[in-house]
Design a protein around this motif. Structure first.
Motif, PDB file in Angstrom:
ATOM      1  N   GLU C 242      -0.082  -1.419  -3.250  1.00  0.00           N
ATOM      2  CA  GLU C 242      -0.280  -2.860  -3.059  1.00  0.00           C
ATOM      3  C   GLU C 242      -1.378  -3.365  -3.995  1.00  0.00           C
ATOM      4  O   GLU C 242      -1.281  -4.430  -4.586  1.00  0.00           O
ATOM      5  CB  GLU C 242      -0.656  -3.187  -1.605  1.00  0.00           C
ATOM      6  CG  GLU C 242       0.478  -3.007  -0.610  1.00  0.00           C
ATOM      7  CD  GLU C 242       0.775  -1.552  -0.312  1.00  0.00           C
ATOM      8  OE1 GLU C 242      -0.166  -0.753  -0.193  1.00  0.00           O
ATOM      9  OE2 GLU C 242       1.970  -1.201  -0.230  1.00  0.00           O
ATOM     10  N   GLN C 243      -2.447  -2.559  -4.107  1.00  0.00           N
ATOM     11  CA  GLN C 243      -3.552  -2.959  -4.997  1.00  0.00           C
ATOM     12  C   GLN C 243      -3.108  -2.930  -6.448  1.00  0.00           C
ATOM     13  O   GLN C 243      -3.413  -3.814  -7.238  1.00  0.00           O
ATOM     14  CB  GLN C 243      -4.760  -2.048  -4.785  1.00  0.00           C
ATOM     15  CG  GLN C 243      -5.431  -2.225  -3.437  1.00  0.00           C
ATOM     16  CD  GLN C 243      -5.896  -3.655  -3.193  1.00  0.00           C
ATOM     17  OE1 GLN C 243      -6.172  -4.403  -4.126  1.00  0.00           O
ATOM     18  NE2 GLN C 243      -5.966  -4.047  -1.930  1.00  0.00           N
ATOM     19  N   LYS C 244      -2.360  -1.889  -6.796  1.00  0.00           N
ATOM     20  CA  LYS C 244      -1.898  -1.772  -8.181  1.00  0.00           C
ATOM     21  C   LYS C 244      -0.971  -2.931  -8.535  1.00  0.00           C
ATOM     22  O   LYS C 244      -0.971  -3.417  -9.666  1.00  0.00           O
ATOM     23  CB  LYS C 244      -1.162  -0.438  -8.346  1.00  0.00           C
ATOM     24  CG  LYS C 244      -0.941  -0.021  -9.788  1.00  0.00           C
ATOM     25  CD  LYS C 244      -0.324   1.372  -9.846  1.00  0.00           C
ATOM     26  CE  LYS C 244      -0.223   1.880 -11.273  1.00  0.00           C
ATOM     27  NZ  LYS C 244       0.366   3.230 -11.334  1.00  0.00           N
ATOM     28  N   ALA C 245      -0.189  -3.357  -7.550  1.00  0.00           N
ATOM     29  CA  ALA C 245       0.753  -4.448  -7.801  1.00  0.00           C
ATOM     30  C   ALA C 245       0.045  -5.734  -8.189  1.00  0.00           C
ATOM     31  O   ALA C 245       0.642  -6.633  -8.756  1.00  0.00           O
ATOM     32  CB  ALA C 245       1.629  -4.682  -6.572  1.00  0.00           C
ATOM     33  N   LYS C 246      -1.239  -5.830  -7.845  1.00  0.00           N
ATOM     34  CA  LYS C 246      -1.988  -7.026  -8.232  1.00  0.00           C
ATOM     35  C   LYS C 246      -2.953  -6.749  -9.377  1.00  0.00           C
ATOM     36  O   LYS C 246      -3.255  -7.616 -10.181  1.00  0.00           O
ATOM     37  CB  LYS C 246      -2.818  -7.539  -7.039  1.00  0.00           C
ATOM     38  CG  LYS C 246      -1.986  -8.124  -5.929  1.00  0.00           C
ATOM     39  CD  LYS C 246      -2.862  -8.790  -4.880  1.00  0.00           C
ATOM     40  CE  LYS C 246      -3.734  -7.787  -4.152  1.00  0.00           C
ATOM     41  NZ  LYS C 246      -4.515  -8.396  -3.058  1.00  0.00           N
ATOM     42  N   ALA C 248      -2.934  -4.352 -11.881  1.00  0.00           N
ATOM     43  CA  ALA C 248      -2.548  -3.741 -13.161  1.00  0.00           C
ATOM     44  C   ALA C 248      -2.877  -4.682 -14.316  1.00  0.00           C
ATOM     45  O   ALA C 248      -2.661  -5.891 -14.236  1.00  0.00           O
ATOM     46  CB  ALA C 248      -1.068  -3.410 -13.154  1.00  0.00           C
TER      47      ALA C 248
END
Lengths: 290, 540, 354
Positions: C242-246, C248
């Motif tokens: 979820e964090q990576k989805a924002k 990156a």
């Protein structure tokens, strides 16, 4: 992540150049299949590199390749210079300084760029287009080497990759992951190629030699970004090559791959051939027998 | 004949030899408990007209059965969970990679279970064929006018089945949790977030938190294998039941009228053909699945929000929606009254809903325009309803342009043109294409009708030239037989609606609108020839 | 009701049904001069109906096909055993899929074709006619149906007892409400709009390689290269995806004079090194295609194109907003770090964004 011992800088010795390079080119043509020659070559290179290599470790993280500024022998450089004057100087300038608006300067592009551009037939350019396209190679391996030596003699740049990275027997899983993050967005996740802006495109990677893949990564031909050795280490590049060679060697277990173009190819197939066959059957069923 | 409940079976079985004793006893046993003989009597000799295009719905039905069978097999091995696992299976380029249990179990189905990959491919190919067959079936029904009274409701149910099939396809496509489908979901997430007022919340609840969350696969799994199939099977049952109640349409032909059905009886001919056809469809799907790869999830890799592949496309049936997203002109997003209005998403949703709405309600619209309250069991030849056929062609063109747009990048690389050029061309075609298709189709239909009229009146050109005694050369026309002519002359002919005041002496706006629609539909018309014309025609 | 024995008396394709609303042709023309249906053409016999030899051949073909089907199914079972899957060997998977599939396909196709061939050549070959009836129930049936409803109404008082009826309707409308409420806990208790507005990046977070998490020195980022970046500390987090989805990010280096930084953003780059969100502002795909000569970023999903030289403004495609820029600098060891979080929400637009 493996940034272990594979990470160590590795360089080819100065004078391993011309003689072994021919062998390599032949190996490259056999698309990564391991031949006895490759093994011998790898051993030779391994010995030479571990024996007398020096590390050129520039702060700009240039190259984990043979930085062959003064590496090639003088006769090869001379031969290359002649070939350059005859075939390249019209666009790139008599001493490769570049012509504004026509062709870039070749100072610092290194032997790798020459080997890639000329070795894949992209150079000499046939005509101006969105990008240089692959064509039949116009020079012999020796001639390509000579030109590469000449360009490398002008100014340091990425050299020809060491063979130990080109064997295609490293970590395919690591390579696949790196490929997905760094390459798949342009080249497609199965290496089938893809579109860029204004008519440019990322070419398909199946059947491309390990050496050319490596050289493309370090030199960033045309609009491809440069992946220097700090971004993707030589060991990681070897992993990526391993993955691509894995794809070449292992056809899809599911059967004919329809060009690896994904759902579009599958959709067209089912409409044209799947539904086509089925409609053919319906016509047979409904037709009156003789 | 009227007989008491158990009598007919006994009466019929009397002459059967001793060899059939078991069958007889079994039939008797069952009928005494189910009264099934009534069903056999009703349906056993029901007539079904024989035409290849009437079998497209069957193709969809049989593909669906194949999907149910193969899907059930897959559920035995698939793990609908997004829990993280490290892969230690057989596929070398993914060893040691962290992935979801869903993806890992799909890899195991593909690489470790005999026949697993085959049935994954059977399932997916069958799904593509299912929706394609529905599409073709709908086109057949549309272009032949088979949706007219009394079948408007069944058309609508069929449309619902089409939408359900697409939903089934999309939820199934997302289950392996691979990179390709994950990016597809991401686009859906972006689309949902663009919906005014409720979009953010719908996305938040759907994904169980922020995208991608950890429950979507489980959610979609329930929907994919339970909820949607249940609704689909129910709607399918009603669809087939209504087909039985309404009986099948038939093409105009000698001896075929609006009051009869000419064809083969269910027992034995139709049953044998349909049963055999099921196995052929199943066989074709298995053959394709054993020869051609579909959805090679192992090359896509597990879902990760950072990577993406060039050529990221949805399966074909969602392509029109993806294409619509690509064709939106730049800059369609505004901030107004403190909120973001993403018209680059909203416009797509509106266009698709309106398009699908027109498809769903077309029969009711046409019925209202013609005001024709009769039942229609004879299907039109497409040319004999020029405006409807032209509307259909325009719709198909519109859909095709959207569909093509979903592969704009592949068209650019394969035809060596610029990506921007492809998009701009398709944007223009989206507007112009349907208009051109409409007019060309209508003219072609009218021309064909004229030709039919000529042929019906004067016969075929035989190619034989004869010299008359006077020295004049003429080509001999061969007259048609009555049977041949009937096919050319039996069609409906409508006139444009004249506006008339209603009982209150008023002309309502709706009536005015209906009249203008009617004029648009039936302005250009070519009447079928009459007996009188034929008699005169003979004297030419 | 429909009374036709054959098509002979029926004009055009019109129906002769007597009900007034059923016979209303609307704007259709019903011509009295229409050509009449000539009736069914004579039946044509098949060769198998005439020639007993042909009939025998056809019979042989059918049972040969059925036997062939048995062979196919047995072959499939044999293939299941004869072509096992060796772990790690994709060729074995290929062979298993191929031969198992071919066997099953043969079993199915031969069976199906045999049945159809049988129906076409040996079962009765002429067409039969069945009469249609109008779909609506007969007048008597309909009258009875209306009567039943009336009786039901009378006996229950549904129409009369308006309070009961209306409260029933109310209850029926209210009972699904708890069901709707139940869906709230699909997602945790938080405001999605707030979550969407922040990422993991904060002052001092190091920029690290995707997927290894190794930090990046400014000197590593040479001209023409592109780095796929995730924030330090992402790996191992429970909500890593979820964090990576924002969070990156793409990092590129351009000649500093090519960057056209707007006022207040001049210091967001470090010596020409810029960091932009990788998440498309259109639908959220990773905008990862970097052209190092044109300095354009292309989204592979819907072809939105962003110009890195001009703060990633949109130059083509359906996206409206530029990619958000992550302000970066270096720490004392020369590693790239974030100056702060993004100054706006990343990714696709949403209602509460503005």
């Amino acid at each position: 992540m493996k940034l272990t011992n594979k990470e160590l800088p590795q360089h080819m010795a100065k004078n391993s150049s011309t003689a072994t390079r021919r062998t390599r080119s032949r190996l490259v043509k056999s698309k990564g299949r391991r031949s006895p020659l490759a093994t011998i070559a790898l051993i030779v290179i391994g010995l030479v590199t571990t024996g007398g290599a020096y590390a050129l470790f520039s702060s700009t993280a240039s190259a984990e390749t043979q930085s062959s500024s003064a590496a090639a022998n003088q006769s090869s450089v001379d031969a290359g210079k002649k070939l350059f004057a005859a075939n390249c100087a019209t666009c790139h300038g008599l001493s490769a300084e570049g012509v504004n608006g026509v062709a870039p300067s070749l100072y610092g592009v290194g032997a790798a760029a020459v080997s890639f551009q000329v070795g894949t037939g992209r150079m000499p350019l046939a005509n101006q287009g969105p990008q240089a396209e692959q064509k039949p190679v116009q020079f012999t391996d020796a001639q390509v080497t000579a030109m590469a030596d000449y360009i490398a003699s002008l100014s340091p740049g990425p050299g020809i990759p060491a063979k130990k990275y080109l064997g295609g027997n490293d970590d395919a899983a690591e390579g696949a992951e790196l490929f997905r993050v760094n390459c798949a967005m342009c080249h497609n996740v199965a290496g089938a190629g893809g579109a860029l802006t204004e008519g440019k495109f990322a070419p398909a990677l199946s059947g491309v030699s390990a050496e050319h893949i490596y050289e493309a990564m370090v030199t960033g031909p045309q609009n491809m970004p440069v992946f220097n050795d700090k971004n993707i280490t030589p060991a990681q590049k070897a992993d990526i090559i391993t993955y691509l060679k894995y794809l070449d060697k292992n056809p899809s277990p599911g059967g004919i791959d329809l060009g690896n173009l994904g759902p579009v190819a599958e959709g067209l197939f089912i409409w044209i051939f799947g539904l086509g066959a089925v409609v053919g059957v319906t016509i047979w069923i409904a037709a009156k027998a003789n | 004949m009227t007989v008491t409940a158990s009598r007919p079976v006994e009466a019929e079985v009397e002459p059967i030899s001793s060899g059939g004793k078991f069958t007889t006893a079994a039939a008797n046993y069952i009928d005494e408990r189910t009264s099934i003989s009534g069903l056999v009597k009703e349906l056993g000799r029901k007539i079904f007209p024989d035409h290849w295009s009437f079998m497209l719905g069957e193709v969809a039905l049989y593909s669906f059965i194949v999907i149910l069978l193969s899907g059930t097999f897959l559920t035995f091995f698939f793990q609908p969970s997004m829990a993280e696992v490290v892969y230690h299976g057989s596929y070398v380029p993914l060893k040691g990679i962290t992935m979801s249990a869903a993806y890992s179990s799909t890899l195991n189905i593909s690489f470790d279970i005999r026949g697993g990959l085959l049935f994954r491919q059977v399932h997916h190919w069958a799904a593509l064929l299912f929706i394609a067959a529905i599409g073709l079936h709908m086109l057949r029904v549309f272009f032949t006018g088979a949706f007219r009274k009394p079948r408007e409701i069944n058309w609508f149910i069929g449309f619902v089945l089409f939408v359900l099939a697409m939903a089934e396809g999309f939820t199934g496509y997302s289950l392996p949790d691979d990179l390709l489908s994950g990016n597809g979901l991401r686009i859906i997430d972006g689309l949902i977030k663009g919906i005014p007022v409720v979009g953010t919340w719908i996305s938040y609840l759907l994904f169980g938190g922020e995208f991608p969350g950890n429950k979507l696969v489980a959610e979609f799994y329930s929907i994919h294998i339970l909820l949607l199939p249940a609704i689909l099977v129910a709607a399918l049952g009603v669809h087939l039941l209504l087909m039985v109640v309404n009986k099948h349409t038939q093409f105009a032909g000698p001896g075929r009228t609006n009051d009869n059905v000419v064809g083969v009886p269910i027992l034995p001919v139709f049953a044998a053909k349909a049963g055999g056809f099921f196995f052929v469809i199943f066989g074709v799907i298995v053959l394709i699945a054993s020869l051609f790869t579909i959805n090679p999830i192992w090359t896509y890799g597990p879902y990760d929000p950072s990577p993406i592949s060039a050529g990221t496309q949805p399966d074909w049936y969602i392509g029109f929606a993806d294409g619509a997203l690509r064709l939106v002109p730049p800059g369609w997003e505004f901030v107004l009254w403190g909120h973001t209005w993403s018209f680059n998403m909203i416009s797509v949703i509106i266009v698709l809903v309106v398009f699908l709405g027109l498809v769903a309600f077309y029969p009711f619209i046409e019925g209202w325009v013609t005001g024709d309250k009769r039942e229609h069991h004879i299907t039109d030849r497409p040319r004999n309803a020029p405006t409807r056929t032209a509307i259909g062609a325009a719709g198909v063109t519109f859909y095709a342009v959207l569909w093509a747009a979903a592969s704009s990048d592949l068209m650019a690389t394969h035809f060596k043109i610029t990506l921007e050029g492809v998009i701009h061309t398709l944007q223009a075609l989206l507007i112009l294409g349907p208009i051109i298709a409409y007019h060309v189709t209508k003219r072609v239909c009218l021309a064909l009708m004229k030709k039919d009229r000529e042929i019906a009146l004067h016969g075929y050109e035989s190619g034989r030239i004869v010299r008359l005694p006077g020295g004049e050369y003429i080509e001999v026309h061969e007259q048609l037989s009555d049977y041949e002519r009937w096919r050319l002359v039996s069609y409906e002919d409508y006139t444009p609606l004249m506006i008339r005041p209603n009982r209150q002496g008023k002309i309502t706006g709706a009536e005015r609108f209906r009249s203008s629609l009617s004029r648009w539909f039936f302005e250009d018309r070519i009447s079928p020839i009459t007996k009188g014309e034929i008699e005169q025609g003979g004297h030419h | 009701m429909a009374q036709h024995d054959d098509g002979g008396t029926n004009a055009a394709a019109g129906s002769a049904v007597e009900h007034s609303d059923l016979s209303d042709p609307g704007t259709a023309v019903v011509s009295s001069d229409a050509i009449q249906n000539p009736g069914l053409p004579p039946h044509r016999l098949r060769v198998t109906d005439i020639d007993p030899k042909k009939e025998k051949t056809a019979e042989r073909n059918v049972y040969t096909l059925f036997y062939l089907s048995i062979v196919g199914s047995i072959f499939a079972v044999a293939a299941y055993v004869a072509f096992p899957i060796t772990p790690g060997n994709t060729t074995s998977v290929r062979l298993n899929t191929l031969f198992l599939g071919l066997g099953i396909a043969l079993g199915l196709l031969a069976l199906g074709i045999g049945a159809i061939y049988w129906a076409k050549n040996l079962m009765r070959g002429d067409e039969l006619t069945e009469m249609r009836h109008t779909t609506r129930g007969s007048d008597a049936t309909r009258e009875r149906a209306v009567e039943i409803f009336k009786e039901g109404n009378q006996e229950s008082g549904f129409g009369r007892r308006s309070l009961i009826r209306n409260s029933l309707i109310g209850a029926l409308l209210a009972f699904p409400l708890p069901g709707i409420v139940l869906f709230r806990d699909l997602a945790p208790a938080a405001d999605p709009a707030k979550l969407l507005s922040h990422t993991m990046w904060k002052k001092g977070t190091r920029l690290t390689h995707d997927p290894s998490g190794a930090p990046i020195k400014a000197s590593d980022v040479t001209l023409g290269s592109v780095f796929h970046v995730i924030p330090e500390g992402l790996i191992g987090r429970e909500d890593a995806l979820e964090q990576k989805a924002k969070a990156a990010v793409l990092v590129m280096r351009l000649e500093p004079d090519l960057l056209h930084a707007s006022k207040g953003r001049e210091k967001w780059n470090y010596n020409g090194i810029v960091a932009y969100s990788k998440i498309c502002t259109h639908a959220g795909c990773p905008v990862a295609l970097y052209e190092q000569q044109t300095h354009h970023l292309l989204c592979p999903c819907h072809s939105s194109t962003f110009d890195v030289e001009h703060e990633c403004e949109v130059i083509f495609g359906p996206a409206k907003r530029p990619l958000p820029q992550l302000p970066i600098t270096v720490d004392s060891e020369g590693y790239l770090i974030a100056q702060s979080d993004f100054h706006e929400p990343v990714g696709p637009s949403f209602w509460e964004r503005s």
